[in-house]
Write a protein that holds these residues in place. Structure first.
Motif, PDB file in Angstrom:
ATOM      1  N   ASN A 161      17.167 -20.734 -44.028  1.00  0.00           N
ATOM      2  CA  ASN A 161      18.301 -19.822 -43.978  1.00  0.00           C
ATOM      3  C   ASN A 161      18.984 -19.940 -42.610  1.00  0.00           C
ATOM      4  O   ASN A 161      18.569 -20.746 -41.760  1.00  0.00           O
ATOM      5  CB  ASN A 161      17.869 -18.381 -44.326  1.00  0.00           C
ATOM      6  N   ALA A 162      20.028 -19.162 -42.418  1.00  0.00           N
ATOM      7  CA  ALA A 162      20.827 -19.312 -41.198  1.00  0.00           C
ATOM      8  C   ALA A 162      19.966 -19.144 -39.945  1.00  0.00           C
ATOM      9  O   ALA A 162      20.120 -19.889 -38.965  1.00  0.00           O
ATOM     10  CB  ALA A 162      21.969 -18.294 -41.215  1.00  0.00           C
ATOM     11  N   VAL A 163      19.023 -18.198 -39.988  1.00  0.00           N
ATOM     12  CA  VAL A 163      18.202 -17.917 -38.801  1.00  0.00           C
ATOM     13  C   VAL A 163      17.212 -19.050 -38.523  1.00  0.00           C
ATOM     14  O   VAL A 163      17.046 -19.481 -37.380  1.00  0.00           O
ATOM     15  CB  VAL A 163      17.472 -16.563 -38.954  1.00  0.00           C
ATOM     16  N   THR A 164      16.555 -19.556 -39.560  1.00  0.00           N
ATOM     17  CA  THR A 164      15.574 -20.624 -39.304  1.00  0.00           C
ATOM     18  C   THR A 164      16.267 -21.921 -38.872  1.00  0.00           C
ATOM     19  O   THR A 164      15.737 -22.644 -38.033  1.00  0.00           O
ATOM     20  CB  THR A 164      14.688 -20.927 -40.541  1.00  0.00           C
ATOM     21  N   VAL A 165      17.429 -22.192 -39.443  1.00  0.00           N
ATOM     22  CA  VAL A 165      18.147 -23.415 -39.058  1.00  0.00           C
ATOM     23  C   VAL A 165      18.544 -23.337 -37.583  1.00  0.00           C
ATOM     24  O   VAL A 165      18.487 -24.330 -36.857  1.00  0.00           O
ATOM     25  CB  VAL A 165      19.373 -23.635 -39.977  1.00  0.00           C
ATOM     26  N   GLU A 166      18.889 -22.127 -37.128  1.00  0.00           N
ATOM     27  CA  GLU A 166      19.240 -21.954 -35.713  1.00  0.00           C
ATOM     28  C   GLU A 166      17.981 -22.006 -34.834  1.00  0.00           C
ATOM     29  O   GLU A 166      18.016 -22.494 -33.701  1.00  0.00           O
ATOM     30  CB  GLU A 166      19.948 -20.596 -35.542  1.00  0.00           C
ATOM     31  N   ALA A 167      16.872 -21.507 -35.367  1.00  0.00           N
ATOM     32  CA  ALA A 167      15.641 -21.448 -34.561  1.00  0.00           C
ATOM     33  C   ALA A 167      14.977 -22.814 -34.414  1.00  0.00           C
ATOM     34  O   ALA A 167      14.286 -23.072 -33.429  1.00  0.00           O
ATOM     35  CB  ALA A 167      14.658 -20.454 -35.185  1.00  0.00           C
ATOM     36  N   HIS A 168      15.174 -23.685 -35.382  1.00  0.00           N
ATOM     37  CA  HIS A 168      14.469 -24.978 -35.388  1.00  0.00           C
ATOM     38  C   HIS A 168      14.647 -25.760 -34.080  1.00  0.00           C
ATOM     39  O   HIS A 168      13.639 -26.120 -33.443  1.00  0.00           O
ATOM     40  CB  HIS A 168      14.906 -25.789 -36.615  1.00  0.00           C
ATOM     41  N   PRO A 169      15.893 -26.011 -33.629  1.00  0.00           N
ATOM     42  CA  PRO A 169      16.029 -26.773 -32.376  1.00  0.00           C
ATOM     43  C   PRO A 169      15.486 -26.023 -31.158  1.00  0.00           C
ATOM     44  O   PRO A 169      15.020 -26.655 -30.203  1.00  0.00           O
ATOM     45  CB  PRO A 169      17.539 -27.010 -32.254  1.00  0.00           C
ATOM     46  N   LEU A 170      15.521 -24.688 -31.185  1.00  0.00           N
ATOM     47  CA  LEU A 170      14.974 -23.927 -30.059  1.00  0.00           C
ATOM     48  C   LEU A 170      13.465 -24.154 -29.970  1.00  0.00           C
ATOM     49  O   LEU A 170      12.914 -24.372 -28.892  1.00  0.00           O
ATOM     50  CB  LEU A 170      15.251 -22.425 -30.227  1.00  0.00           C
ATOM     51  N   LEU A 171      12.793 -24.108 -31.110  1.00  0.00           N
ATOM     52  CA  LEU A 171      11.347 -24.330 -31.126  1.00  0.00           C
ATOM     53  C   LEU A 171      11.030 -25.780 -30.761  1.00  0.00           C
ATOM     54  O   LEU A 171      10.048 -26.059 -30.062  1.00  0.00           O
ATOM     55  CB  LEU A 171      10.776 -23.979 -32.502  1.00  0.00           C
ATOM     56  N   ALA A 172      11.878 -26.711 -31.230  1.00  0.00           N
ATOM     57  CA  ALA A 172      11.639 -28.128 -30.944  1.00  0.00           C
ATOM     58  C   ALA A 172      11.756 -28.403 -29.444  1.00  0.00           C
ATOM     59  O   ALA A 172      11.073 -29.277 -28.914  1.00  0.00           O
ATOM     60  CB  ALA A 172      12.624 -28.994 -31.731  1.00  0.00           C
ATOM     61  N   ALA A 173      12.618 -27.636 -28.765  1.00  0.00           N
ATOM     62  CA  ALA A 173      12.825 -27.864 -27.336  1.00  0.00           C
ATOM     63  C   ALA A 173      11.819 -27.104 -26.479  1.00  0.00           C
ATOM     64  O   ALA A 173      11.707 -27.348 -25.279  1.00  0.00           O
ATOM     65  CB  ALA A 173      14.245 -27.448 -26.948  1.00  0.00           C
ATOM     66  N   ALA A 174      11.078 -26.177 -27.080  1.00  0.00           N
ATOM     67  CA  ALA A 174      10.150 -25.348 -26.309  1.00  0.00           C
ATOM     68  C   ALA A 174       8.888 -26.127 -25.954  1.00  0.00           C
ATOM     69  O   ALA A 174       8.563 -27.131 -26.595  1.00  0.00           O
ATOM     70  CB  ALA A 174       9.781 -24.101 -27.104  1.00  0.00           C
ATOM     71  N   ASP A 175       8.207 -25.622 -24.951  1.00  0.00           N
ATOM     72  CA  ASP A 175       6.993 -26.284 -24.489  1.00  0.00           C
ATOM     73  C   ASP A 175       5.788 -25.853 -25.331  1.00  0.00           C
ATOM     74  O   ASP A 175       4.865 -25.186 -24.868  1.00  0.00           O
ATOM     75  CB  ASP A 175       6.790 -25.924 -23.014  1.00  0.00           C
ATOM     76  N   ILE A 176       5.849 -26.211 -26.598  1.00  0.00           N
ATOM     77  CA  ILE A 176       4.756 -25.947 -27.536  1.00  0.00           C
ATOM     78  C   ILE A 176       4.613 -27.184 -28.413  1.00  0.00           C
ATOM     79  O   ILE A 176       5.485 -28.051 -28.408  1.00  0.00           O
ATOM     80  CB  ILE A 176       5.043 -24.714 -28.434  1.00  0.00           C
ATOM     81  N   ASP A 177       3.543 -27.242 -29.179  1.00  0.00           N
ATOM     82  CA  ASP A 177       3.350 -28.397 -30.059  1.00  0.00           C
ATOM     83  C   ASP A 177       4.014 -28.086 -31.403  1.00  0.00           C
ATOM     84  O   ASP A 177       3.345 -27.756 -32.385  1.00  0.00           O
ATOM     85  CB  ASP A 177       1.854 -28.662 -30.213  1.00  0.00           C
ATOM     86  N   PHE A 178       5.351 -28.188 -31.426  1.00  0.00           N
ATOM     87  CA  PHE A 178       6.103 -27.819 -32.630  1.00  0.00           C
ATOM     88  C   PHE A 178       6.038 -28.947 -33.652  1.00  0.00           C
ATOM     89  O   PHE A 178       6.379 -30.091 -33.363  1.00  0.00           O
ATOM     90  CB  PHE A 178       7.559 -27.517 -32.269  1.00  0.00           C
ATOM     91  N   ALA A 179       5.612 -28.601 -34.861  1.00  0.00           N
ATOM     92  CA  ALA A 179       5.406 -29.619 -35.897  1.00  0.00           C
ATOM     93  C   ALA A 179       6.432 -29.505 -37.022  1.00  0.00           C
ATOM     94  O   ALA A 179       6.243 -30.068 -38.094  1.00  0.00           O
ATOM     95  CB  ALA A 179       3.995 -29.509 -36.448  1.00  0.00           C
ATOM     96  N   GLY A 180       7.503 -28.754 -36.790  1.00  0.00           N
ATOM     97  CA  GLY A 180       8.569 -28.685 -37.787  1.00  0.00           C
ATOM     98  C   GLY A 180       8.395 -27.558 -38.783  1.00  0.00           C
ATOM     99  O   GLY A 180       7.587 -26.648 -38.581  1.00  0.00           O
ATOM    100  N   ASN A 181       9.163 -27.644 -39.859  1.00  0.00           N
ATOM    101  CA  ASN A 181       9.110 -26.583 -40.869  1.00  0.00           C
ATOM    102  C   ASN A 181       7.789 -26.600 -41.627  1.00  0.00           C
ATOM    103  O   ASN A 181       7.192 -27.648 -41.841  1.00  0.00           O
ATOM    104  CB  ASN A 181      10.251 -26.760 -41.872  1.00  0.00           C
ATOM    105  N   CYS A 182       7.377 -25.411 -42.014  1.00  0.00           N
ATOM    106  CA  CYS A 182       6.154 -25.235 -42.790  1.00  0.00           C
ATOM    107  C   CYS A 182       6.535 -24.503 -44.065  1.00  0.00           C
ATOM    108  O   CYS A 182       7.119 -23.424 -44.009  1.00  0.00           O
ATOM    109  CB  CYS A 182       5.170 -24.404 -41.972  1.00  0.00           C
TER     110      CYS A 182
END
Lengths: 352, 352
Positions: free
Chosen positions: A184-205
């Motif tokens: 949805n609009a919120v997750t699509v916006e959040a995805h690049p933020l999580l990808a850029a964060a200093d965590i081991d982001f593995a994408g959508n679940c």
């Protein structure tokens, strides 16, 4: 030695189980401030116990009370008293098995938020393959912005690393397709933020992957997270009910069910909620564990144990550092302060 | 006699299962227009079959194709051809087991929407206690407005009544608490709309209640609906995996598992997706059934059977009537046209 404030009255069936769990935790070296009605708690304690002190609190918040109102109307309740002990520095963590909505309100009001966090999130550990998976937010916020989801990812990751001893927790974003553009609009916006964060982001679940063991943190808004959490509970109840009915459908099946019972019990023990002590409210100035209102002695002991471990490793301070609004971005990419901290031993969650 | 257009190529493993299911349906009196590559379909049919006609379609939409692009780039595909047969009046319903995203796009483009419906919804029947529960929307729209949820409730209710033979389907609104005030901004706005609609609205439904049998329709936005649907699938897979491992953990458990196996098989048969033929795309000018890409013969037969029943009872016309944007509100309160239609016999879904 860390000090944990415990709501001594926050249980569906009175203080007996809480006191028993608190004794276990105290025997392991945790200092417990047990808040509640002194006579009742003393009666359960049966004399003075090393490591446990009673803090008087005459009122009790009831499941029938409207949460936010009750927290304001009962400042002398065991729950509010326990939260205040964290605020005033007497304890570093708080555990309550009282009504979850009230505990959420009491924590927000009396423990207070980490600077830069507008929405604390409820993290619920799910019995995924291999290691628990923290679903955050499981229902604290029914509407969320992308920025909230980013913070849930950072806080959840830090918690699973520091408190659950999972070195590099894999973080997923709950969505409805694997591609970053799905959601949805919120997750699509959040995805690049999580990808850029200093965590081991593995994408959508996707919903079906939450228990697969691929993720140790799954980020969601509180609406979708709560729908999923309760859906999983409902599916488990429905399916176990079907298995039970199948095992009663014929003599042959009955015998099969009896023979299988010990193995199914062991499976139930492995996945029972008491193993993890409850839910963790992340984003506050202290470790907050919301225990189940029907926790057994083991559930309360594990809730206190996890609260104590969180306090011991300073997980709140580390979250605050990573989430500080004025922290330069470059700093977020180089978490030296985090990686140099010695790895804590894995918590003995779930041992009998 | 009703006519159902069937995508003869829409199956993960080629046309064999589709043709077998189509033969079963034709034997029950449905006229089938089987769209696809003539030689392949003829080879599977093995001679002319009463009630089945082949409609030439040289192209096939592949799971690897980008859905919307494929639908435009392959106008001669079996899927698009089947949808067009509904648009031009040659068939009243369409069934495809091809890629779901492409079928959604093809239906929107070539079957067309009911007037007043901006967002068709995917209804997936879940194996709830006693009777199936239609979860709508299960993923067609990742963001929804309150008005969309209202339409899902009306369409789902009409479908379950007319096609599944449930006289007064109880409609729930997927949310995170029972009170009308609980939920996100969209559900809180949708609650009074559903309460005022001419359906049997039973209030909010939590994730854990979806399979309880209390609701025969559960309304959700496509994001939460899809998260829930896949969460239920994931929980079932995880739990059955655990039961399987438990049944292999000792000799005693192994014997138990063997004795229990027939009863568990019967349970699996009762809950298997093939019983309901697939998902139903509601809000279009024809009955659209999205079959599973791995449906067996029985799954395809049931998909065609449900499509035929929907056409036979005129469910699309009734939905259109209830949803007409210029229909006076008072008319919505007095659905004489609906209540006077004779009750159809319950479909024999799930018989072997």
């Amino acid at each position: 030695m860390v000090t944990v404030a415990v709501d001594g009255m926050g249980h569906d069936e009175g203080p007996a189980g809480i006191v028993a769990g608190a004794k276990d935790a105290a025997a392991e070296g945790v200092r417990v401030l047990l808040c509640g009605i002194r006579e009742q708690l003393e009666a359960e304690l049966g004399g003075s116990v090393d490591g446990i002190e009673i803090v008087d609190a005459a009122e009790v918040i009831d499941p029938s009370d409207e949460p936010a109102t009750a927290v304001r109307a009962k400042p002398g309740s065991s729950m509010v008293t326990a939260c205040r002990l964290v605020r005033d520095g007497s304890a570093e963590a708080v555990v309550s098995g009282g009504p979850a909505g009230a505990m959420l309100a009491a924590s927000l009001l009396h423990v207070g938020r980490i600077r830069g966090i507008s929405r604390p999130g409820i993290g619920v550990p799910l019995p995924a393959q291999g290691a628990p998976c923290l679903l955050i937010d499981s229902g604290a916020n029914s509407d969320a912005r992308a920025e909230n989801l980013l913070q849930f990812g950072i806080m959840g990751s830090q918690f699973m690393r520091d408190v659950m001893g999972i070195e590099t927790p894999s973080v997923g974003l709950l969505s409805i397709g694997e591609e970053p553009s799905k959601g949805n609009a919120v997750t699509v916006e959040a995805h690049p933020l999580l990808a850029a964060a200093d965590i081991d982001f593995a994408g959508n679940c996707e919903g079906r992957d939450v228990l697969s063991g691929r993720f140790q943190v799954v980020v969601a808004d509180g609406f979708a997270g709560n729908v999923l959490l309760k859906g999983l509970e409902g599916a488990a109840a429905a399916l176990l009910g079907e298995v039970r009915r199948a095992a009663e459908s014929s003599t042959r099946a009955k015998i099969g069910g009896l023979l299988l019972r010990p193995a199914l019990r062991a499976m139930r023990d492995r996945t029972e909620p008491d193993n993890y002590g409850g839910a963790y409210l992340l984003g506050l100035r202290g470790v907050v564990v919301i225990a189940h209102g029907n926790s057994g002695r083991k559930g309360i002991r594990n809730a206190i144990r996890i609260a104590a471990r969180g306090a011991e490793v300073g997980v709140v301070g580390r979250m605050a550092e990573r989430l500080a609004p004025d922290r330069p971005t470059s700093d977020l990419q180089a978490p030296a302060a985090i990686n140099t901290v010695p790895q804590v031993t894995a918590p003995e969650i779930g041992d009998q």
